[in-house]
Structures are given as C-alpha cells and as structure tokens.
Scaffold this motif. Structure first.
Motif, short mmCIF file in Angstrom:
data_model
loop_
_atom_site.label_atom_id
_atom_site.label_comp_id
_atom_site.label_asym_id
_atom_site.label_seq_id
_atom_site.Cartn_x
_atom_site.Cartn_y
_atom_site.Cartn_z
N TYR A 1 -0.35 -0.22 7.78
CA TYR A 1 0.50 -0.42 7.35
C TYR A 1 1.40 1.04 7.41
CZ TYR A 1 -2.72 -2.62 4.60
OH TYR A 1 -4.12 -4.30 3.69
N ARG B 1 -4.81 9.24 1.06
CA ARG B 1 -4.18 8.01 0.68
C ARG B 1 -2.05 7.90 1.14
NH1 ARG B 1 -6.16 5.79 -4.64
NH2 ARG B 1 -4.29 5.93 -5.10
N GLU C 1 0.58 4.19 0.60
CA GLU C 1 0.59 3.05 0.12
C GLU C 1 2.22 2.81 0.34
OE1 GLU C 1 -1.12 3.74 -4.45
OE2 GLU C 1 0.51 5.02 -3.80
N ALA D 1 7.00 6.16 1.73
CA ALA D 1 5.19 6.17 1.77
C ALA D 1 4.61 7.28 0.53
CB ALA D 1 4.17 5.57 2.82
N ILE E 1 -2.57 -0.35 -4.65
CA ILE E 1 -1.48 0.34 -5.14
C ILE E 1 -1.47 0.94 -6.77
CG2 ILE E 1 0.22 -1.28 -5.46
CD1 ILE E 1 2.35 0.09 -3.96
N SER F 1 3.11 4.85 -8.06
CA SER F 1 3.23 4.40 -6.67
C SER F 1 4.30 3.51 -6.71
CB SER F 1 2.69 4.18 -5.80
OG SER F 1 1.57 5.65 -5.07
N THR G 1 1.74 -5.55 -0.95
CA THR G 1 1.30 -4.36 -1.16
C THR G 1 0.43 -3.88 -0.01
OG1 THR G 1 0.52 -4.53 -3.17
CG2 THR G 1 2.94 -3.96 -3.83
N THR H 1 -2.44 -0.58 1.01
CA THR H 1 -2.55 0.84 1.40
C THR H 1 -3.62 1.02 2.15
OG1 THR H 1 -5.29 0.74 -0.42
CG2 THR H 1 -2.49 1.31 -1.37
N ARG I 1 -6.22 4.80 4.11
CA ARG I 1 -6.61 6.25 4.51
C ARG I 1 -6.63 6.47 5.76
NH1 ARG I 1 -11.94 7.34 3.58
NH2 ARG I 1 -12.24 5.19 4.89
#
Length: 334
Positions: free
Chosen positions: A42, A190, A192, A230, A241, A245, A268, A270, A272
C-alpha cells in the motif's frame, strides 16, 4: 554460506537481492501463502529523499539518494524520474516557505511554471516547489519484478510453511510490524490510502499538497489511476480506512483538481508501518540473526541502503571465517 530471509515485503526482497548478487545462497520464508500484502503493498512508492528530509533527519537524505539508481537497476523501466511538485493553496503559502526552509534540492516555480510541468493544474496554484531529481515507481509492480528476478537468480521461496532456521548460517528478519513487541522500542504506525480512477485528470509526477494539519500526496499510476495518501496514525491497531481519513483524502484530491470529485473510488487500504522513536530504520544483530526494521514511511526509499548494510555485516563475518579457516590450516600445516 546460507542465509534465510524472513518476510517478502520491500525490506526482505531488497536484502535478498543484494545478498544473492553478492554470491550468497539465499532462501526466503513468508508466513502467508503468497508474497506479502502488508504496508509495502500500500506504499506510495515515492523516491523523494529531498522532500522527505523536510520532516525527517539528515540520514533520510544521505541514505535515500541511492534509491533511484538502485531501483532502476533492480527493476528496469519502472522508475519514473519526473521529479516531485509541492503545492499549497494561496492561503497556506507560508507552508511552502516552511517546507523549503527545511530541505534543499528544489527550485521555486510560479503559476506559469506549474502549468508547464502539469498542464492540468494550470491556474490552480500560484507557486510551488519543484524537486527535479526525485522520482517514483509503482510499489506493486516493483515488488513483482523483484520477486521474479529473485526466482530467476535461483532464490527459493517458502510460502506459508515453516522453515527450520537451524539449517542456515544466518537469518535476516524483515518481518516488519510482526516484530512489534519483540524488538525493543519498535511501534506500529498505521497508514491509509485510496485509489481514484478518472480520465479527466492527467499528472506526470507526485503532487504533494501542503496543509497546516495533514500534508497529503497524489501519485499517478497507469493513465487515469491515482494513489492518494497517506495518513500516519499512532496505533498498532489494524483496521479499515476511517471516515475522517477518507474525507481528508477526497478533500485534498478535490483541492488539487475539481475533476477528482467525479472520480471512482476503486480501492482503499491500510497498512501498519514499523517505526522506532526517531522514525529511522535500523540494522541490528542478535546472535546469528540480523534485524532490518523500522522503515516507517520510508520503505522503498531506505530499504536499498539497509540491505547493503546487512550485506556488509554478513560478508564481513564470512570473510573473517575464511581468514580464521586459512589461519587454522596454516597452523595445522606447520
């Protein structure tokens, strides 16, 4: 020497590539049944050491400068060297000056200069910063290309199965956020993102939109598709998400170009991202295990330098063993 790499994110694959082309026998393990779809999947893929220096230590710039050439060599044809354009609404022009004061490698561009770089942004912004020496790539294509190159180099992958680490001389742990709680001071952050699709906008380079609260960026992928990111949320909790955001991303996209209001939201996601207190990655040793972790938001930018550090450690130890072996042989011959 045989080395096991744990993890198929950007840190793991770059370390494997550096080791393999240094002549080390490498195998890679991944606890999932397919290559990792974690934070690397991502990522924005911006190879932007000068822009990242604005909010990070000098090491991001000095270590990150090698990234463009490294990715060009490892994944031929995927790096786009069109620079980065940083803009801000007229009311937030002070943010541009603040950004410029914290970095280098840019030139100021006026409204005409912005239009020359990005015709679709003509009349949208009065001034901006252009970082001509930066670039970007599509992380998903880059990871796929690197995976295929490693397979072609004879690197063996163990997907979704346990591996006996005792069969290897060294282990390189690149498990990212999975190591939170095991490596001291490592935390999860995190991030996103979302993908928009529209044929009404064309961009040639990443656009960074400055805002006093949350700077965001838009990165072009294939024609008509854009990655928007992000956030950096201080939590180890992985979730979908958030509504906040999503609104911030869409507002930022609309501020860059109103046509994004009619774009399709096609994805979409996310992830970590592991980080140390200083938000810089570290290469550490514990016995025969080397840990590469803590890249925060700089995975694609700093992984090549981290991989080279790990290779130096392993090859230095290998060289020392060879010297010790030769000394032992000489002693026995005497």
């Amino acid at each position: 020497m045989r080395v096991l790499i744990k993890g198929t994110g950007v840190a793991g694959l770059t370390a494997a590539f550096e080791l393999a082309r240094s002549g080390v026998a490498v195998e890679i393990s991944e606890r999932n049944s397919e290559p990792s779809r974690g934070a690397s999947f991502y990522a924005g893929g911006m190879l932007a050491p000068w822009c990242e220096r604005e909010s990070a230590e000098e090491a991001v710039l000095t270590l990150g400068k090698v990234a463009l050439d490294w990715w060009d060599d490892a994944t031929p044809g995927l790096v786009v060297r069109n620079g980065t354009l940083v803009v801000a609404p007229a009311r937030d022009k002070v943010e541009l000056s603040r950004f410029a004061s914290r970095t280098s490698g840019y030139r100021w561009v006026d409204e005409a200069g912005i239009a020359a770089l990005e015709p679709d942004l003509a009349g949208r912004f009065r001034s901006g910063l252009y970082f001509a020496d930066e670039g970007h790539l599509d992380p998903r294509l880059a990871l796929k290309s690197l995976y295929e190159r490693l397979c072609g180099m004879g690197v063996r992958f163990h997907m979704g199965v346990s591996v006996d680490e005792q069969r290897f001389d060294r282990v390189v742990d690149c498990t990212g956020p999975a190591a939170v709680g095991e490596i001291p001071n490592l935390r999860g952050v995190r991030g996103e993102m979302l993908y928009l699709a529209t044929s009404e906008v064309s961009l040639s380079r990443p656009i960074r939109l400055l805002h006093p609260r949350i700077p965001l960026y838009i990165v072009p992928r294939e024609p008509g598709r854009f990655m928007v990111g992000a956030t950096m949320i201080e939590t180890d909790y992985a979730s979908a998400i958030s509504a906040r955001s999503m609104m911030e991303f869409l507002n930022a996209a609309y501020a860059v170009h109103p046509a994004f209001a009619e774009a399709e939201i096609i994805e979409t996601g996310t992830g970590r991202r592991p980080a140390y207190p200083d938000n810089l990655p570290k290469v550490t040793e514990d016995g025969r295990t080397i840990f590469i972790n803590g890249a925060h938001r700089h995975g694609f930018l700093l992984s090549p330098s981290m991989a080279r550090q790990a290779v130096r450690i392993i090859c230095q130890n290998l060289s020392q063993k060879e010297q010790d072996h030769e000394t032992s042989c000489q002693w026995r011959r005497a």
